[in-house]
Design a protein around this motif. Structure first.
Motif, PDB file in Angstrom:
ATOM      1  N   ASP A 281      32.713  36.869  42.468  1.00  0.00           N
ATOM      2  CA  ASP A 281      32.130  35.955  43.314  1.00  0.00           C
ATOM      3  C   ASP A 281      30.808  35.730  43.778  1.00  0.00           C
ATOM      4  O   ASP A 281      30.316  37.064  44.065  1.00  0.00           O
ATOM      5  CB  ASP A 281      33.142  35.574  44.604  1.00  0.00           C
ATOM      6  CG  ASP A 281      34.666  35.405  44.216  1.00  0.00           C
ATOM      7  OD1 ASP A 281      34.796  34.755  43.202  1.00  0.00           O
ATOM      8  OD2 ASP A 281      35.633  35.734  45.006  1.00  0.00           O
TER       9      ASP A 281
ATOM     10  N   TRP B  32      34.915  42.319  31.965  1.00  0.00           N
ATOM     11  CA  TRP B  32      34.952  41.596  30.844  1.00  0.00           C
ATOM     12  C   TRP B  32      34.077  41.839  29.812  1.00  0.00           C
ATOM     13  O   TRP B  32      33.056  42.722  29.842  1.00  0.00           O
ATOM     14  CB  TRP B  32      34.514  39.914  30.975  1.00  0.00           C
ATOM     15  CG  TRP B  32      35.417  39.382  31.971  1.00  0.00           C
ATOM     16  CD1 TRP B  32      35.405  39.599  33.266  1.00  0.00           C
ATOM     17  CD2 TRP B  32      36.210  38.211  31.533  1.00  0.00           C
ATOM     18  NE1 TRP B  32      36.233  38.797  33.960  1.00  0.00           N
ATOM     19  CE2 TRP B  32      36.925  37.789  33.022  1.00  0.00           C
ATOM     20  CE3 TRP B  32      36.678  37.609  30.637  1.00  0.00           C
ATOM     21  CZ2 TRP B  32      37.941  36.935  32.995  1.00  0.00           C
ATOM     22  CZ3 TRP B  32      37.864  36.774  30.704  1.00  0.00           C
ATOM     23  CH2 TRP B  32      38.435  36.401  31.787  1.00  0.00           C
TER      24      TRP B  32
ATOM     25  N   ARG C   5      38.742  39.080  28.781  1.00  0.00           N
ATOM     26  CA  ARG C   5      38.807  40.057  29.892  1.00  0.00           C
ATOM     27  C   ARG C   5      39.251  41.394  29.231  1.00  0.00           C
ATOM     28  O   ARG C   5      39.659  41.465  28.256  1.00  0.00           O
ATOM     29  CB  ARG C   5      40.230  39.770  30.599  1.00  0.00           C
ATOM     30  CG  ARG C   5      40.476  40.334  31.872  1.00  0.00           C
ATOM     31  CD  ARG C   5      41.852  39.730  32.603  1.00  0.00           C
ATOM     32  NE  ARG C   5      41.954  38.589  32.833  1.00  0.00           N
ATOM     33  CZ  ARG C   5      41.255  37.944  33.957  1.00  0.00           C
ATOM     34  NH1 ARG C   5      40.616  38.624  34.688  1.00  0.00           N
ATOM     35  NH2 ARG C   5      41.179  36.503  34.265  1.00  0.00           N
TER      36      ARG C   5
ATOM     37  N   VAL D   5      35.857  27.258  30.155  1.00  0.00           N
ATOM     38  CA  VAL D   5      37.277  28.223  30.323  1.00  0.00           C
ATOM     39  C   VAL D   5      38.126  27.810  29.396  1.00  0.00           C
ATOM     40  O   VAL D   5      38.409  26.757  29.139  1.00  0.00           O
ATOM     41  CB  VAL D   5      37.658  28.010  31.607  1.00  0.00           C
ATOM     42  CG1 VAL D   5      38.971  28.859  31.734  1.00  0.00           C
ATOM     43  CG2 VAL D   5      36.573  28.573  32.845  1.00  0.00           C
TER      44      VAL D   5
ATOM     45  N   ASP E  73      40.904  29.820  28.774  1.00  0.00           N
ATOM     46  CA  ASP E  73      42.280  30.081  29.633  1.00  0.00           C
ATOM     47  C   ASP E  73      41.950  31.104  30.253  1.00  0.00           C
ATOM     48  O   ASP E  73      40.680  31.632  30.486  1.00  0.00           O
ATOM     49  CB  ASP E  73      43.528  30.435  28.411  1.00  0.00           C
ATOM     50  CG  ASP E  73      43.211  31.642  27.463  1.00  0.00           C
ATOM     51  OD1 ASP E  73      42.463  32.899  27.880  1.00  0.00           O
ATOM     52  OD2 ASP E  73      43.795  31.734  26.406  1.00  0.00           O
ATOM     53  N   ARG E  74      42.937  31.768  31.038  1.00  0.00           N
ATOM     54  CA  ARG E  74      42.569  32.759  32.180  1.00  0.00           C
ATOM     55  C   ARG E  74      41.924  34.269  31.753  1.00  0.00           C
ATOM     56  O   ARG E  74      41.540  34.843  32.334  1.00  0.00           O
ATOM     57  CB  ARG E  74      43.953  33.027  33.013  1.00  0.00           C
ATOM     58  CG  ARG E  74      45.102  33.588  32.280  1.00  0.00           C
ATOM     59  CD  ARG E  74      46.055  33.929  33.102  1.00  0.00           C
ATOM     60  NE  ARG E  74      45.849  35.059  33.678  1.00  0.00           N
ATOM     61  CZ  ARG E  74      46.490  36.045  34.505  1.00  0.00           C
ATOM     62  NH1 ARG E  74      47.517  35.875  34.342  1.00  0.00           N
ATOM     63  NH2 ARG E  74      46.018  36.941  35.115  1.00  0.00           N
ATOM     64  N   ASP E  75      42.084  34.370  30.407  1.00  0.00           N
ATOM     65  CA  ASP E  75      41.559  35.418  29.920  1.00  0.00           C
ATOM     66  C   ASP E  75      40.219  35.302  28.825  1.00  0.00           C
ATOM     67  O   ASP E  75      39.839  36.277  28.144  1.00  0.00           O
ATOM     68  CB  ASP E  75      42.663  36.248  28.936  1.00  0.00           C
ATOM     69  CG  ASP E  75      43.746  36.758  29.799  1.00  0.00           C
ATOM     70  OD1 ASP E  75      43.449  37.047  31.114  1.00  0.00           O
ATOM     71  OD2 ASP E  75      45.055  36.485  29.466  1.00  0.00           O
ATOM     72  N   HIS E  76      39.959  34.000  28.762  1.00  0.00           N
ATOM     73  CA  HIS E  76      38.786  33.721  27.644  1.00  0.00           C
ATOM     74  C   HIS E  76      37.873  32.701  28.070  1.00  0.00           C
ATOM     75  O   HIS E  76      38.455  31.655  28.599  1.00  0.00           O
ATOM     76  CB  HIS E  76      39.437  33.240  26.214  1.00  0.00           C
ATOM     77  CG  HIS E  76      40.303  34.676  25.480  1.00  0.00           C
ATOM     78  ND1 HIS E  76      41.770  34.306  26.033  1.00  0.00           N
ATOM     79  CD2 HIS E  76      40.065  35.470  24.807  1.00  0.00           C
ATOM     80  CE1 HIS E  76      42.282  35.406  25.225  1.00  0.00           C
ATOM     81  NE2 HIS E  76      41.376  36.008  24.751  1.00  0.00           N
ATOM     82  N   PHE E  77      36.688  32.783  27.991  1.00  0.00           N
ATOM     83  CA  PHE E  77      35.904  31.952  28.215  1.00  0.00           C
ATOM     84  C   PHE E  77      34.595  31.950  27.503  1.00  0.00           C
ATOM     85  O   PHE E  77      34.280  32.943  26.824  1.00  0.00           O
ATOM     86  CB  PHE E  77      35.317  31.480  29.755  1.00  0.00           C
ATOM     87  CG  PHE E  77      34.487  32.837  30.293  1.00  0.00           C
ATOM     88  CD1 PHE E  77      33.410  32.350  30.383  1.00  0.00           C
ATOM     89  CD2 PHE E  77      35.355  33.702  30.746  1.00  0.00           C
ATOM     90  CE1 PHE E  77      32.689  33.700  30.882  1.00  0.00           C
ATOM     91  CE2 PHE E  77      34.492  34.936  31.426  1.00  0.00           C
ATOM     92  CZ  PHE E  77      33.312  34.873  31.222  1.00  0.00           C
TER      93      PHE E  77
END
Length: 118
Positions: free
Chosen positions: A19, A3, A107, A83, A85-89
């Motif tokens: 993880d 990222w 990402r 979070v 979305d799946r590409d940004h936090f």
């Protein structure tokens, strides 16, 4: 995965997110795969590459930082992982007195990075 993070003190950084049960093996986020560990792939004056920059789990979030450029004097601060979305936090730090600071992430995919608006 990899990222790109926007750090207020030093600009863009690459980080590796794994993880909690993998990667660096840090146990603060649970160490059992129930959280995330972010490790710096690029360093800056406050923290060299290869160090854990933050850990998050369903029950807590903490960011490691150093107040002194050029001299790593670590401290852990509480944070919130949000979070988008799946590409940004974002990771939000709250300091004594109510001052907040945001670390924004996207990402590390060329199209996403070039279209990124914080």
């Amino acid at each position: 995965g990899v990222w790109v993070g926007l750090y207020p003190a030093d600009g863009l950084e690459l980080i590796q997110i794994d993880d909690a049960g993998e990667g660096s093996g840090a146990g603060g986020a649970g160490g059992n795969g129930e959280g995330l560990v972010a490790t710096k792939r690029t360093g800056n004056a406050f923290m060299r590459a290869g160090r854990v920059t933050w850990e998050a789990s369903p029950t807590h979030c903490r960011v490691q930082s150093s107040e002194t450029p050029g001299a790593f004097i670590p401290r852990w601060d509480s944070c919130q992982l949000r979070v988008i979305d799946r590409d940004h936090f974002i990771v939000v730090l709250t300091f004594p007195g109510g001052h907040t600071e945001q670390l924004a992430y996207v990402r590390a995919v060329a199209d996403l990075v070039f279209d990124w608006e914080e």
